[in-house]
Design an enzyme around this catalytic site. Structure first.
Site, PDB file in Angstrom:
ATOM      1  CG  ASN A  16      -1.499   1.179   1.351  1.00 48.84           C
ATOM      2  OD1 ASN A  16      -1.885   2.149   0.481  1.00 48.84           O
ATOM      3  ND2 ASN A  16      -2.165   1.689   2.618  1.00 48.84           N
ATOM      4  CD  GLU A 110      -2.891   5.553   6.769  1.00 50.83           C
ATOM      5  OE1 GLU A 110      -2.707   5.828   5.317  1.00 50.83           O
ATOM      6  OE2 GLU A 110      -2.064   4.829   7.269  1.00 50.83           O
ATOM      7  CD  GLU A 178      -3.563  -2.543   7.260  1.00 57.88           C
ATOM      8  OE1 GLU A 178      -2.465  -2.799   6.742  1.00 57.88           O
ATOM      9  OE2 GLU A 178      -3.959  -1.676   6.749  1.00 57.88           O
ATOM     10  N   GLY A 184       2.234   2.077  10.669  1.00 56.25           N
ATOM     11  CA  GLY A 184       3.178   3.199  10.941  1.00 56.25           C
ATOM     12  C   GLY A 184       4.045   3.281  12.105  1.00 56.25           C
ATOM     13  CB  SER A 224       5.310  -2.125  12.224  1.00 53.23           C
ATOM     14  OG  SER A 224       4.735  -0.787  12.214  1.00 53.23           O
TER      15      SER A 224
HETATM   16  C1  PEP Z   1      -0.568   0.175   5.981  1.00 56.33           C
HETATM   17  O1  PEP Z   1      -0.578   1.199   5.242  1.00 56.33           O
HETATM   18  O2  PEP Z   1      -1.897  -0.573   5.677  1.00 56.33           O
HETATM   19  C2  PEP Z   1       0.421  -0.254   6.823  1.00 56.33           C
HETATM   20  C3  PEP Z   1       0.206  -1.389   7.351  1.00 56.33           C
HETATM   21  O3  PEP Z   1       1.416   0.567   7.198  1.00 56.33           O
HETATM   22  P1  PEP Z   1       2.802   0.307   7.703  1.00 56.33           P
HETATM   23  O4  PEP Z   1       3.506  -1.024   6.980  1.00 56.33           O
HETATM   24  O5  PEP Z   1       3.703   1.157   7.525  1.00 56.33           O
HETATM   25  O6  PEP Z   1       2.430   0.135   9.346  1.00 56.33           O
END
Ligand code: PEP
Length: 265
Positions: A16, A110, A178, A184, A224
């Site tokens: 993503n 988000e 998630e 993040g 992450s």
């Molecule tokens: C995401 O944007 O779906 C995500 C999991 O971000 P990150 O891997 O940076 O935590």
């Protein structure tokens, strides 16, 4: 070369990109990713790879993937619940389908957080994706506060239940667990935590869509994910891949995540 189909729970690594990389940068990135994986003899039938660029990149990615026959899938980061009409700024699933997108992310935290998307809107978008032959990647996950108040699975399970309201048996979905606190933040869930919630999500899929569909549906972990932790997640029984944010923008890191089966841990 054909992109792997998800029917037998082919592991799935999805990047993503969020609001990063313009259409020119996207061409360079996808081309380099394909070369890197090809040089490493990556077997695309054993791990499917997809990228989710901004909307304005999709035509360029389609042209590159089509002309060079790259075994990389792509999709939108969102879509409208409506098919056409007076919805300024929205993107129809029909437009994504016309660009040969296979997937669309729906209900990313988000979108929920900054655009106030409700579980009901997510369900309407899932229906829109299916109307246009797209596979929705339905994101669910709890905040740190939800975790403290309701425990690990309650919120993701309830989000999934609503998202599946209009789904009928035979329609493919991908589910991405998630945890919002892990996105993040650099602080990933443990693989045991991911497995616990993924198992609860699979049980929900079984209740709503039946055991066969639940068994065939891919559940991803996101939050992450890095080359250093991906193999641990994929060792879990109910985790079938990852939705990767930040690390999907780093070419070598993302290629290494895709090649997690070669990691020695
Ligand atoms: C995401 O944007 O779906 C995500 C999991 O971000 P990150 O891997 O940076 O935590």
């Amino acid at each position: 070369m054909a992109v792997a189909s998800g029917s037998a729970r082919t592991p799935f690594i999805a990047g993503n990109w969020k609001m990063n990389l313009d259409h020119l940068q996207s061409i360079a990135f996808v081309q380099k990713l394909a070369w890197t994986l090809k040089d490493a003899h990556h077997d695309f039938s054993s791990v499917e790879v997809a990228v989710f660029p901004p909307f304005t990149d999709l035509r360029s990615v389609q042209t590159l993937v089509g002309s060079d026959e790259l075994p990389i899938a792509y999709g939108g980061q969102d879509l409208s619940a409506h098919d056409s009409g007076a919805y300024t700024g929205e993107i129809s699933g029909a437009f994504l389908a016309a660009l040969d997108a296979r997937y669309v992310i729906i209900g990313h935290s988000e979108r929920r957080q900054y655009h106030g998307e409700s579980d009901e809107q997510v369900a309407a978008k899932v229906a829109a994706a299916h109307r246009h032959g797209l596979v929705p990647v339905i994101c669910v996950g709890e905040t740190a506060e939800d975790l403290e108040r309701h425990g690990p699975s309650a919120v993701p399970v309830s989000q999934l239940r609503t998202a599946l309201e209009g789904v009928v048996r035979g329609q493919e979905v991908v589910v991405a667990y998630e945890p919002v606190w892990a996105i993040g933040s650099g602080q990933a869930a443990t693989s045991e935590q991911a497995q616990q919630v993924a198992a609860a999500l699979r049980a929900t899929l079984a209740e709503v869509l039946g055991a066969e569909a639940a068994e065939a549906t891919r559940i991803l972990y996101g939050g992450s994910v890095k080359a250093a932790n991906i193999a641990g997640f994929l060792r879990e029984k109910d985790v079938d891949g990852a939705l990767v944010g930040g690390a999907s923008l780093q070419l070598e890191e993302f290629a290494s995540i895709v090649r997690y089966q070669k990691h020695v841990i």
